[in-house]
Design an enzyme around this catalytic site. Structure first.
Site, short mmCIF file in Angstrom:
data_model
loop_
_atom_site.label_atom_id
_atom_site.label_comp_id
_atom_site.label_asym_id
_atom_site.label_seq_id
_atom_site.Cartn_x
_atom_site.Cartn_y
_atom_site.Cartn_z
N CYS A 1 0.85 -1.18 0.00
CA CYS A 1 0.00 0.00 0.00
C CYS A 1 0.89 1.23 0.00
CB CYS A 1 -0.86 -0.04 1.26
SG CYS A 1 -1.74 1.50 1.60
N HIS B 1 -8.14 -3.43 3.54
CA HIS B 1 -7.02 -2.67 4.10
C HIS B 1 -7.25 -1.16 3.94
CE1 HIS B 1 -2.71 -1.74 4.89
NE2 HIS B 1 -2.94 -0.76 4.02
N GLU B 2 -7.62 -0.74 2.75
CA GLU B 2 -7.74 0.71 2.48
C GLU B 2 -8.88 1.34 3.28
OE1 GLU B 2 -5.33 2.14 1.02
OE2 GLU B 2 -4.40 0.31 0.27
N HIS C 1 -7.76 2.76 6.48
CA HIS C 1 -7.22 4.13 6.43
C HIS C 1 -8.35 5.16 6.39
CE1 HIS C 1 -3.20 2.72 5.97
NE2 HIS C 1 -3.31 2.33 4.71
N HIS D 1 -0.78 2.14 9.46
CA HIS D 1 -0.27 0.79 9.22
C HIS D 1 0.13 0.11 10.52
CE1 HIS D 1 0.57 1.83 4.81
NE2 HIS D 1 -0.53 1.11 4.92
ZN LIG Z 1 -2.16 1.04 3.75
#
Ligand SMILES: [Zn+2]
Ligand SMILES: [Zn+2]
Length: 292
Positions: A104, A246-247, A250, A256
């Protein structure tokens, strides 16, 4: 005639080889490199570590040469600290292996490039033993988030993305609702982009950086359109749902994690099995939104 064809053949073949190996090729000759050394590839390494927030260009007069200076050493040490490697400041094989894996592109450290981040908030949580990082939370009155797709979004990406949203709904106070308004009106703006696409974090073709997303309240959520995306986990492709999961972390304000089993660990390989939330992800989101 034959020589012309074979020349063309070689040309095409080398072009393919260059494309396949373009990513992090600069790392291959750096094994054992340390402060004071000159080595081919250090310029690219400095750019890469600056992109991820480990090297601050303002602290170095060697950003455009191949000299291993103090700033690079401190960046390498910080990288090794973050990923729980042996902290030596030397580019050993273990460090180089991790750096060369696809990942990422959201920086591991945000302090240099994003002035909006609440620094004290990040630091408080660095001192505890957990591996998750909290960067920024949505305000308490904001628990329904709308999402919109940029007009060119591939249709097969939409179901995996919605599944990723649903998974986060189960462990967080958030609901995700599609907006029927304009793309720019969504709290979360999803798109497939290539190379330099105007947000200061250019993509890099296939491999290397795969996707990135911005912390609250920004909501931009981009996939690198040059990856081989897939709706399933398969050898040689990249799973949209896994990367989306995962995104979205954020988008909700998580940084992370250094826990390799966590959804919020930044590296993901082509063909890698889908992850479930680890205890670290769950602890992270609960710490970020404790009163829900
Ligand atoms: Zn990331
Ligand atoms: Zn972007």
């Amino acid at each position: 005639m034959t020589s012309k064809i074979s020349f063309l053949y070689i040309l095409v073949l080398s072009a393919i080889l260059i494309i396949c190996h373009a990513h992090h090729e600069f790392l291959k000759d750096l094994n054992g490199t340390r402060k004071g050394d000159h080595a081919n590839g250090l310029i690219e390494l400095k750019k890469f570590l600056s992109y991820l927030g480990y090297v601050n260009p303002a602290n170095s007069i060697h950003m455009n040469d191949d000299f291993f200076d103090d700033e690079l050493e401190s960046g390498v040490k910080e990288y090794q600290t973050f990923f729980k490697l042996k902290v030596t400041g030397v580019l050993d094989q273990e460090t180089l292996n991790l750096m060369s894996k696809p990942r990422c592109g959201t920086p591991d450290h945000y302090f240099m490039r994003n002035s909006e981040v609440n620094h004290s908030f990040e630091k408080v949580h660095l001192s505890i033993s957990s591996r998750y990082r909290l960067v920024k939370a949505w305000p308490p009155n904001k628990r329904n988030l709308t999402f919109s797709y940029s007009p060119n979004t591939r249709l097969d990406a939409k179901v995996p993305i919605v599944i990723a949203f649903r998974k986060w709904s189960r462990i967080s106070p958030f609901r995700f609702l599609i907006t029927h308004g304009r793309y720019v009106d969504g709290d979360i703006k999803i798109g497939f982009k290539r190379w330099d696409h105007g947000d200061g974090y250019p993509f890099d073709g296939k491999g290397g950086i795969l996707a990135h997303a911005f912390y609250p309240p920004d909501g931009r959520f981009h996939f690198d359109a040059d990856e081989i995306w897939d709706t399933k986990v398969r050898q040689g492709t990249l799973d949209i749902q896994g990367v989306a999961l995962h995104e979205v972390g954020h988008i909700l304000g998580l940084g992370h994690s250094a826990d390799r089993n966590a959804v919020m660990f930044p590296h993901v390989e082509y063909g890698e099995p889908r992850k479930n939330f680890s205890q670290d992800d769950i602890d992270g989101i609960r710490a970020l939104y404790p009163n829900n």
